[in-house]
Enzyme design. Structure first.
Site, PDB file in Angstrom:
ATOM      1  CB  SER A  14      48.061  -2.202  70.998  1.00 11.88           C
ATOM      2  OG  SER A  14      46.873  -1.596  70.567  1.00 11.88           O
ATOM      3  CB  ALA A  15      42.985  -4.079  71.520  1.00 12.36           C
ATOM      4  CB  THR A  16      45.940  -1.668  67.375  1.00 11.39           C
ATOM      5  OG1 THR A  16      45.609  -0.763  68.412  1.00 11.39           O
ATOM      6  CG2 THR A  16      45.727  -0.999  66.069  1.00 11.39           C
ATOM      7  CE1 TYR A  38      51.274   2.117  69.141  1.00 14.08           C
ATOM      8  CE2 TYR A  38      48.994   1.380  69.027  1.00 14.08           C
ATOM      9  CZ  TYR A  38      50.126   1.677  69.766  1.00 14.08           C
ATOM     10  OH  TYR A  38      50.102   1.515  71.125  1.00 14.08           O
ATOM     11  CE  LYS A  42      52.472  -0.912  71.116  1.00 16.76           C
ATOM     12  NZ  LYS A  42      53.396  -0.845  72.226  1.00 16.76           N
ATOM     13  CG  ASN A  68      40.552   2.169  73.380  1.00 16.24           C
ATOM     14  OD1 ASN A  68      40.689   1.071  72.845  1.00 16.24           O
ATOM     15  ND2 ASN A  68      40.428   3.283  72.683  1.00 16.24           N
ATOM     16  CB  VAL A 108      31.379  12.085  66.598  1.00 14.54           C
ATOM     17  CG1 VAL A 108      31.093  10.588  66.590  1.00 14.54           C
ATOM     18  CG2 VAL A 108      31.181  12.675  67.986  1.00 14.54           C
ATOM     19  NE  ARG A 122      38.465   1.912  68.982  1.00  5.81           N
ATOM     20  CZ  ARG A 122      37.774   1.653  67.870  1.00  5.81           C
ATOM     21  NH1 ARG A 122      36.675   0.914  67.931  1.00  5.81           N
ATOM     22  NH2 ARG A 122      38.176   2.118  66.714  1.00  5.81           N
ATOM     23  NE  ARG A 192      40.925   8.168  64.588  1.00 13.26           N
ATOM     24  CZ  ARG A 192      41.233   8.238  65.880  1.00 13.26           C
ATOM     25  NH1 ARG A 192      41.643   9.390  66.397  1.00 13.26           N
ATOM     26  NH2 ARG A 192      41.105   7.186  66.665  1.00 13.26           N
TER      27      ARG A 192
HETATM   28  O1  LIG Z   1      38.413  13.454  68.239  1.00  8.53           O
HETATM   29  C1  LIG Z   1      38.075  12.251  68.249  1.00  8.53           C
HETATM   30  C2  LIG Z   1      38.925  11.234  68.759  1.00  8.53           C
HETATM   31  C3  LIG Z   1      38.471   9.923  68.715  1.00  8.53           C
HETATM   32  N1  LIG Z   1      37.246   9.628  68.239  1.00  8.53           N
HETATM   33  C4  LIG Z   1      36.786   8.240  68.222  1.00  8.53           C
HETATM   34  O2  LIG Z   1      36.878   7.722  69.518  1.00  8.53           O
HETATM   35  C5  LIG Z   1      37.235   6.345  69.495  1.00  8.53           C
HETATM   36  C6  LIG Z   1      38.456   6.136  70.342  1.00  8.53           C
HETATM   37  O3  LIG Z   1      39.540   6.793  69.709  1.00  8.53           O
HETATM   38  P1  LIG Z   1      40.952   6.963  70.411  1.00  8.53           P
HETATM   39  O4  LIG Z   1      41.808   7.752  69.481  1.00  8.53           O
HETATM   40  O5  LIG Z   1      40.767   7.510  71.785  1.00  8.53           O
HETATM   41  O6  LIG Z   1      41.480   5.479  70.586  1.00  8.53           O
HETATM   42  P2  LIG Z   1      41.734   4.356  69.484  1.00  8.53           P
HETATM   43  O7  LIG Z   1      40.707   3.290  69.702  1.00  8.53           O
HETATM   44  O8  LIG Z   1      41.834   4.912  68.132  1.00  8.53           O
HETATM   45  O9  LIG Z   1      43.184   3.851  69.865  1.00  8.53           O
HETATM   46  C7  LIG Z   1      43.563   3.561  71.202  1.00  8.53           C
HETATM   47  O10 LIG Z   1      43.328   2.227  71.517  1.00  8.53           O
HETATM   48  C8  LIG Z   1      43.982   1.284  70.691  1.00  8.53           C
HETATM   49  C9  LIG Z   1      43.575  -0.105  71.138  1.00  8.53           C
HETATM   50  O11 LIG Z   1      42.206  -0.258  71.094  1.00  8.53           O
HETATM   51  C10 LIG Z   1      45.480   1.498  70.746  1.00  8.53           C
HETATM   52  O12 LIG Z   1      45.992   1.077  72.007  1.00  8.53           O
HETATM   53  C11 LIG Z   1      45.829   2.956  70.476  1.00  8.53           C
HETATM   54  O13 LIG Z   1      47.191   3.189  70.755  1.00  8.53           O
HETATM   55  C12 LIG Z   1      45.029   3.873  71.343  1.00  8.53           C
HETATM   56  O14 LIG Z   1      45.272   5.217  70.988  1.00  8.53           O
HETATM   57  C13 LIG Z   1      37.486   5.992  68.027  1.00  8.53           C
HETATM   58  O15 LIG Z   1      36.355   5.372  67.537  1.00  8.53           O
HETATM   59  C14 LIG Z   1      37.641   7.351  67.328  1.00  8.53           C
HETATM   60  O16 LIG Z   1      37.172   7.381  66.020  1.00  8.53           O
HETATM   61  C15 LIG Z   1      36.399  10.613  67.752  1.00  8.53           C
HETATM   62  O17 LIG Z   1      35.295  10.342  67.302  1.00  8.53           O
HETATM   63  N2  LIG Z   1      36.842  11.910  67.784  1.00  8.53           N
END
Ligand SMILES: O=c1ccn([C@@H]2O[C@H](COP(=O)(O)OP(=O)(O)O[C@H]3O[C@H](CO)[C@H](O)[C@H](O)[C@H]3O)[C@@H](O)[C@H]2O)c(=O)[nH]1
Length: 249
Positions: A14-16, A38, A42, A68, A108, A122, A192
């Protein structure tokens, strides 16, 4: 795996693993310094696989650092069906638009990041492009050309799988509005924990060595996600039609 002569492995990383990277877009040479549990898991798995390739020279592996993943199969028959309220942005937007959750819950997380509109950026990658990256990796493992400079470290390579284009949370809400026709209302809340401002891939290495190019765009990603969600509002839990047209549930 050795016992069954399974010597080639593609690992879903993952990019994480990059944590908060200094360089955007992120090259594979960026330090692996995850900030979430997480991400650490990874990173640890990558290390174990790398060490295994070092210790056991017949073993070859590729680690794919997913950015993502989003979207669905273009047929509309296969898609993501998270249990409970989706935590990830795109599945949540799709579930709200189809009426599964109230949009009162659309929050958000932060608008004070150093990005073009203050919300996190992302690199969203269509699942069909992601799948293509795996097929190309399997081909590359067979040919072994990608390991020619690995030397004593063993046959392990890590590649970014991303588009190379970043989209903010607000960009994604607008893209899903266009795809679904749903007028989202949202509130801005605090950041978050664990979110980083920008995770955008530098996809150059994967293009050069695997031949990977993400060809799907934001529009097709949201369109395919919406096709899946609107034809399966309850995901895979929908009543299965019987031969006489009645529901089996
Ligand atoms: O209700 C929400 C959900 C998400 N977000 C925002 O939307 C963006 C994307 O959030 P996601 O939860 O969809 O994805 P993440 O970037 O947190 O994580 C995803 O991408 C990661 C790699 O970049 C990992 O692979 C991880 O497992 C995967 O869930 C983030 O800035 C988050 O703060 C919101 O504002 N509101």
């Amino acid at each position: 795996m050795l016992k069954f002569k399974c010597l080639n492995l593609v690992y879903s990383s993952s990019a994480t693993v990059y944590g908060t990277p200094e360089t955007i877009p992120i090259p594979e040479t960026s330090p692996v310094q995850p900030e979430s549990v997480y991400g650490r898991s990874k990173g640890m798995c990558e290390d174990i696989i790398k060490d295994t390739c070092h210790a056991e020279r017949s073993f070859n592996a590729v680690g794919l650092r997913y950015f993502n993943p989003a979207g669905a199969h273009p047929s509309g028959t296969m898609g993501e069906d998270p249990r409970g309220k989706p935590g990830n942005l795109l599945p949540l937007l799709a579930a709200i638009a189809v009426g599964r959750y109230s949009q009162d819950g659309l929050k958000v997380f932060g608008d004070d990041y150093p990005t073009h509109d203050g919300t996190c950026v992302r690199d969203y990658l269509h699942v069909m492009d992601l799948a293509k990256g795996h097929v190309l990796s399997l081909d590359a493992l067979e040919k072994a050309e990608i390991f020619k400079n690995c030397g004593k470290t063993g046959n392990y390579r890590a590649f970014n799988l991303g588009h190379g284009k970043g989209q903010s949370v607000l960009d994604m809400i607008e893209a899903m509005r266009k795809a679904s026709g749903y007028d989202y209302q949202y509130s801005i809340v605090g950041r978050r924990m664990g979110d980083v401002p920008d995770l955008t891939a530098d996809p150059t290495l994967a293009e050069r060595e695997l031949g990977f190019i993400a060809t799907e765009d934001l529009e097709s990603m949201c369109r395919d996600l919406w096709r899946w969600q609107s034809s399966h509002p309850n995901g895979y839990d929908e009543p299965t039609p019987t031969t006489n047209g009645e529901s089996s549930q």
